[in-house]
Design a protein around this motif. Structure first.
Motif, PDB file in Angstrom:
ATOM      1  N   MET A   1     -33.455   6.730 -31.497  1.00 53.80           N
ATOM      2  CA  MET A   1     -33.352   5.366 -30.975  1.00 53.80           C
ATOM      3  C   MET A   1     -33.814   4.374 -32.039  1.00 53.80           C
ATOM      4  O   MET A   1     -34.947   4.425 -32.508  1.00 53.80           O
ATOM      5  N   ALA A   2     -32.926   3.500 -32.386  1.00 55.06           N
ATOM      6  CA  ALA A   2     -33.218   2.598 -33.493  1.00 55.06           C
ATOM      7  C   ALA A   2     -34.171   1.491 -33.064  1.00 55.06           C
ATOM      8  O   ALA A   2     -35.042   1.085 -33.815  1.00 55.06           O
ATOM      9  N   PHE A   3     -34.012   1.002 -31.820  1.00 61.30           N
ATOM     10  CA  PHE A   3     -34.911  -0.040 -31.337  1.00 61.30           C
ATOM     11  C   PHE A   3     -36.197   0.615 -30.855  1.00 61.30           C
ATOM     12  O   PHE A   3     -36.174   1.709 -30.316  1.00 61.30           O
ATOM     13  N   ARG A 420     -38.529   1.633 -21.145  1.00 56.22           N
ATOM     14  CA  ARG A 420     -37.384   0.767 -20.848  1.00 56.22           C
ATOM     15  C   ARG A 420     -37.715  -0.233 -19.751  1.00 56.22           C
ATOM     16  O   ARG A 420     -37.311  -1.393 -19.820  1.00 56.22           O
ATOM     17  N   GLN A 423     -39.624  -2.986 -21.058  1.00 56.35           N
ATOM     18  CA  GLN A 423     -38.814  -3.883 -21.893  1.00 56.35           C
ATOM     19  C   GLN A 423     -37.930  -4.798 -21.065  1.00 56.35           C
ATOM     20  O   GLN A 423     -37.770  -5.967 -21.407  1.00 56.35           O
ATOM     21  N   THR A 424     -37.351  -4.282 -19.972  1.00 56.42           N
ATOM     22  CA  THR A 424     -36.540  -5.183 -19.149  1.00 56.42           C
ATOM     23  C   THR A 424     -37.418  -6.252 -18.518  1.00 56.42           C
ATOM     24  O   THR A 424     -36.960  -7.335 -18.215  1.00 56.42           O
ATOM     25  N   LEU A 425     -38.715  -5.919 -18.319  1.00 56.26           N
ATOM     26  CA  LEU A 425     -39.624  -6.899 -17.729  1.00 56.26           C
ATOM     27  C   LEU A 425     -40.217  -7.814 -18.789  1.00 56.26           C
ATOM     28  O   LEU A 425     -40.926  -8.756 -18.465  1.00 56.26           O
ATOM     29  N   GLY A 426     -39.958  -7.517 -20.054  1.00 59.39           N
ATOM     30  CA  GLY A 426     -40.551  -8.309 -21.124  1.00 59.39           C
ATOM     31  C   GLY A 426     -42.058  -8.133 -21.189  1.00 59.39           C
ATOM     32  O   GLY A 426     -42.799  -9.033 -21.560  1.00 59.39           O
TER      33      GLY A 426
ATOM     34  N   ALA B  43     -26.834   0.577 -21.672  1.00 60.96           N
ATOM     35  CA  ALA B  43     -28.021   0.507 -22.530  1.00 60.96           C
ATOM     36  C   ALA B  43     -27.780  -0.453 -23.689  1.00 60.96           C
ATOM     37  O   ALA B  43     -28.674  -1.189 -24.112  1.00 60.96           O
ATOM     38  N   CYS B  46     -27.918  -4.019 -22.444  1.00 56.08           N
ATOM     39  CA  CYS B  46     -29.284  -4.402 -22.111  1.00 56.08           C
ATOM     40  C   CYS B  46     -30.179  -4.488 -23.351  1.00 56.08           C
ATOM     41  O   CYS B  46     -31.274  -5.017 -23.290  1.00 56.08           O
ATOM     42  N   GLY B  47     -29.727  -3.939 -24.464  1.00 56.75           N
ATOM     43  CA  GLY B  47     -30.502  -4.060 -25.697  1.00 56.75           C
ATOM     44  C   GLY B  47     -31.346  -2.851 -26.037  1.00 56.75           C
ATOM     45  O   GLY B  47     -32.255  -2.935 -26.861  1.00 56.75           O
ATOM     46  N   PHE B  48     -31.091  -1.705 -25.397  1.00 57.44           N
ATOM     47  CA  PHE B  48     -31.851  -0.501 -25.734  1.00 57.44           C
ATOM     48  C   PHE B  48     -31.222   0.253 -26.886  1.00 57.44           C
ATOM     49  O   PHE B  48     -31.878   1.043 -27.553  1.00 57.44           O
ATOM     50  N   ILE B  49     -29.932   0.043 -27.099  1.00 54.80           N
ATOM     51  CA  ILE B  49     -29.247   0.666 -28.224  1.00 54.80           C
ATOM     52  C   ILE B  49     -28.579  -0.457 -29.009  1.00 54.80           C
ATOM     53  O   ILE B  49     -27.883  -1.288 -28.417  1.00 54.80           O
ATOM     54  N   PRO B  50     -28.798  -0.524 -30.304  1.00 50.94           N
ATOM     55  CA  PRO B  50     -28.207  -1.611 -31.083  1.00 50.94           C
ATOM     56  C   PRO B  50     -26.703  -1.399 -31.268  1.00 50.94           C
ATOM     57  O   PRO B  50     -26.225  -0.269 -31.262  1.00 50.94           O
ATOM     58  N   THR B  64     -26.833 -10.703 -29.837  1.00 49.35           N
ATOM     59  CA  THR B  64     -26.732  -9.306 -30.270  1.00 49.35           C
ATOM     60  C   THR B  64     -28.094  -8.688 -30.587  1.00 49.35           C
ATOM     61  O   THR B  64     -28.341  -7.527 -30.305  1.00 49.35           O
ATOM     62  N   PRO B  68     -34.657  -6.724 -25.105  1.00 49.60           N
ATOM     63  CA  PRO B  68     -34.174  -6.557 -23.727  1.00 49.60           C
ATOM     64  C   PRO B  68     -34.735  -7.606 -22.767  1.00 49.60           C
ATOM     65  O   PRO B  68     -34.011  -8.113 -21.915  1.00 49.60           O
ATOM     66  N   GLY B  69     -36.015  -7.935 -22.916  1.00 48.37           N
ATOM     67  CA  GLY B  69     -36.631  -8.874 -21.990  1.00 48.37           C
ATOM     68  C   GLY B  69     -36.094 -10.288 -22.124  1.00 48.37           C
ATOM     69  O   GLY B  69     -36.258 -11.111 -21.225  1.00 48.37           O
ATOM     70  N   MET B  75     -32.037  -4.617 -15.318  1.00 51.24           N
ATOM     71  CA  MET B  75     -31.382  -3.330 -15.126  1.00 51.24           C
ATOM     72  C   MET B  75     -32.229  -2.432 -14.244  1.00 51.24           C
ATOM     73  O   MET B  75     -33.450  -2.421 -14.340  1.00 51.24           O
ATOM     74  N   PHE B  77     -32.726   1.620 -13.416  1.00 54.80           N
ATOM     75  CA  PHE B  77     -32.399   2.927 -13.994  1.00 54.80           C
ATOM     76  C   PHE B  77     -32.281   3.973 -12.901  1.00 54.80           C
ATOM     77  O   PHE B  77     -32.546   3.708 -11.730  1.00 54.80           O
TER      78      PHE B  77
END
Lengths: 518, 230
Positions: A1-3, A420, A423-426, B43, B46-50, B64, B68-69, B75, B77
């Motif tokens: 995973m790059a990020f 994850r 991250q969605t919650l910031g 994903a 949502c920004g989990f995978i570039p 881009t 994600p936040g 999202m 899961f």
């Protein structure tokens, strides 16, 4: 995973890691700067080096070999109290060395129970001082460690293999050769190496049971050069020697040293069909029985003598107890404020590598770091006035490698599971710690804090270098009482120290688990 | 409008191409064979995978490289949508403020959202004592307070029984319609598509195709979709 999977700030963690490395390196550079090389090593120094290597080798070999029958018996027997015994095998980790030494003296010492028994049957008394005393104490501490490591390995053998052996009706000897020997070949070298490294920097045991030209470890020699001769350059020179021996060996042995699991996970006991015969049974009962007696007698002796000695303990002991509690609490605070950000940084990075920073504290012995800091502090402030903060800090450093091993794996899991979502919650920065990491890891943090508190509470190392008459921790106070042959008072102090060490561990460990959500 | 422009997502040897737009207030179902990259598509949105190529645009702004936040979406899961150590109220509150310092107005908002999904009396419970359906409702309450223009669902109801799953889908459809958000939902079930989707994004052979009207597509599927549906 790059990020990155979670937004933990790495700044604090890197900062903490740099601080640890800088403080240790500063000590080493100071030692290097102060050591004088023109004099070279004298015969006494060479003798200390030889003794250090000899006692560490004997301790490692004996502890590991003796652990084989014990671990084997524990792996294949189920009996009432087995769980308790396995838990007890973890106790030496938080048992203050000086308390154990007092217990060993009560059993094996000049006026101890063993010699009383020998006199009854008309045999000459044995002396606990010197090489065999040092090795005895090291075996007392490391036999349980080795047993736990071997037991851990034994439990990785799949049940199917024993089922197969039972079906083929293999003799105990054949089981040993076909299943257990390959396992031992894998685990024994690492176990022995770990114990060897631990014993190389042994100080409190050598201080109390060794001494004299024939039984002085390098760590003890540093202390003597420092404290008795106040010869800083010789202390610095010996510190360098110690760094070469202990640091070098630790670095070499790192790749064979197994992962030490300090937590639970030993309650699983396989159903075994082999070794039901008479001889094997007798051997196992002997191994378990003798180990239990060997490990519990000294502790029992401390408790028995301590209760009687409590009345004799001078007021200074209680004062020292207060000092020790403060030192332990400072160690916990320092440790957590270093270890947590560091762990946060480590989990955001690929596996391996960064954990090594924590090991620096093990490679450099406490007295080496202590000597270095003394050299640095001396010109600008009174080192003796700083005895307590320095002790607390070094104790925290010593606990750091263990604590990282406790905290990093579950933190990695937590980040993997909830990364994850956060991250969605910031969720980042302090809220991330406040609402996710700290509550998720509370049990491990409590356990780590308890361990650090107990280690710091019972430590007799740097404080011996820095202590002035009015800043005395309880272990040092106890040592002084023993030195003055006030054994009853020392036993009283030992009982208090034992209670404090176990107590601080219990409070934090329990506190971490209390109301913790699965 | 969300636009995925000449995008390519690369993971080791796996590659997914996509060039599509998501309109406001519409519901999209993402369907396709296992391993085709449905979850990967979500994903990436949502920004989990570039993205390895192309751009993601939101109202003509390039997002881009946004975290994600900071994207206009939220999202759910397949699992771990709630923190087990926090109460339902806290879990929902995190959707409003990550530091959980809620004003009384925000607390009311949380309580209203919980009532809306039928969990008004469960605010102080921990997720562990809730049933699977109630946990899904709690997660939906959080989606509600987050009030993002886009809601992405990666099969969050897969573990529920058929009746409960339909109940949840209906609730989602209601909430989405109320908030005028867009929905992008991964699913395996053709009946889910008929139940709530306006459009279908078919993912197969390394391509996420442009959305097509659901009803027409399901009544008269092209060959490749027919192969998948069986």
């Amino acid at each position: 995973m790059a990020f990155s999977t979670v937004s933990i700030s790495s700044k604090l963690g890197i900062g903490a890691a740099i601080l640890v490395v800088a403080l240790i390196l500063a000590a080493l550079l100071a030692v290097l700067w102060r050591a004088e090389f023109n004099s070279g090593l004298g015969p006494a120094d060479w003798s200390a080096i030889r003794f250090t290597a000899l006692q560490a080798t004997m301790s490692a070999v004996l502890s590991t070999l003796l652990a084989i029958p014990v671990a084997r018996a524990l792996a294949r027997r189920r009996f009432r109290g087995r769980g308790l015994l396995v838990t007890l095998l973890g106790a030496p980790f938080i048992l203050p060395v000086i308390v154990a030494v007092l217990g060993l003296l009560a059993v094996f010492g000049r006026a101890g129970w063993l010699n009383a028994g020998l006199a009854q049957v008309g045999l000459a008394p044995v002396s606990i001082y010197g090489l065999h005393g040092v090795v005895l104490a090291h075996v007392f501490f490391n036999l349980p460690l080795a047993t736990r490591l071997l037991l851990q390995a034994w439990q990785t053998i799949p049940a199917e293999r024993f089922r197969l052996a039972a079906q083929m009706n293999l003799t105990p000897h054949a089981v040993f050769r076909s299943i257990e020997v390959p396992l031992l070949r894998q685990i024994l070298p690492g176990t022995a190496a770990l114990i060897f490294v631990i014993c190389l920097t042994s100080f409190a045991v050598a201080l109390t049971l060794g001494g004299g030209p024939s039984a002085t470890t390098v760590e003890l020699a540093i202390y003597q050069a420092f404290r008795f001769d106040f010869d800083l350059s010789r202390a610095a020179q010996l510190s360098l020697v110690q760094l070469g021996i202990a640091g070098g060996t630790a670095a070499l042995a790192l790749w064979i040293i197994p992962t030490v699991s300090i937590g639970g996970g030993f309650d699983r006991s396989l159903h075994r069909w082999d070794a039901q015969g008479g001889l094997q049974r007798v051997l196992d009962i002997l191994a378990i029985g003798l180990t239990t007696v060997f490990l519990s007698l000294p502790i029992a002796a401390v408790v028995i003598r301590g209760v009687a000695g409590l009345a004799e303990t001078p007021a200074a002991v209680w004062h020292s107890a207060g000092v020790s509690i403060i030192v332990a609490l400072i160690s916990i605070v320092v440790l957590l404020s270093i270890a947590l950000p560091m762990a946060g940084w480590i989990v955001t990075r690929p596996r391996g590598g960064s954990e090594a920073v924590g090991l620096l504290g093990l490679a450099a012995s406490p007295l080496t770091i202590g000597t270095g800091w003394f050299i640095l502090i001396n010109p600008v402030a009174d080192p003796f006035a700083l005895a307590l903060p320095v002790t607390a800090l070094i104790n925290a450093f010593m606990a750091l490698p263990f604590v990282l091993r406790i905290i990093v794996p579950p933190m990695r899991d937590t980040v993997q599971i909830y990364g994850r979502l956060t991250q969605t919650l910031g969720l980042g920065g302090w809220p991330l710690w406040r609402w996710m990491i700290l509550p998720r890891l509370r049990p491990q943090i409590g356990f780590a804090a308890g361990l650090t508190g107990a280690l710091s509470m019972g430590d007799l190392g740097v404080i011996a270098l820095f202590a002035s008459p009015d800043t005395v921790t309880l272990p040092l106070q106890m040592y002084r009482l023993m030195g003055a042959y006030r054994m009853d008072a020392a036993a009283g102090a030992a009982l208090i120290l034992l209670a404090l060490s176990l107590g601080i561990f219990w409070i934090f460990d329990k506190g971490g688990r209390w109301h913790a959500q699965a | 409008m969300l636009r995925l422009e000449a995008a390519e997502i690369t993971q080791d040897t796996f590659k997914l191409r996509a060039d599509l737009s998501i309109e406001r207030s519409r519901k999209y179902a993402v369907i396709g064979p296992s391993g085709a990259g449905k979850s990967t598509l979500l994903a990436a949105l949502c920004g989990f995978i570039p993205l390895s190529k192309g751009r993601l645009l939101w109202q003509d702004n390039n997002i881009t490289s946004f975290a994600p936040g900071n994207r206009p979406m939220t999202m759910l899961f397949q699992d771990n949508n709630l923190f087990p150590h926090l109460s339902v109220q806290q879990n929902v509150g995190l959707g409003l403020r990550p530091d959980l310092r809620l004003s009384s107005g925000e607390k009311d908002l949380v309580q209203n959202a919980l009532s809306r999904v039928g969990l008004g009396d469960f605010a102080q419970r921990k997720p562990g004592v809730l049933s699977g359906g109630q946990q899904s409702r709690a997660a939906l309450a959080r989606v509600l307070v987050q009030a993002r223009p886009l809601v992405l669902l990666d099969e969050p109801f897969a573990a529920l029984g058929p009746a409960l799953r339909n109940e949840m889908l209906d609730l989602v459809a209601e909430l989405i319609t109320e908030t005028k958000a867009s929905l992008i939902m991964v699913t395996h079930a053709p009946e889910d598509v008929r139940r709530i989707a306006d459009d279908v994004i078919f993912v197969a052979n390394g391509v996420a195709e442009e959305p097509r009207p659901a009803a027409a597509l399901m009544d008269n599927p092209p060959q490749e979709l027919r192969d998948y549906l069986g």
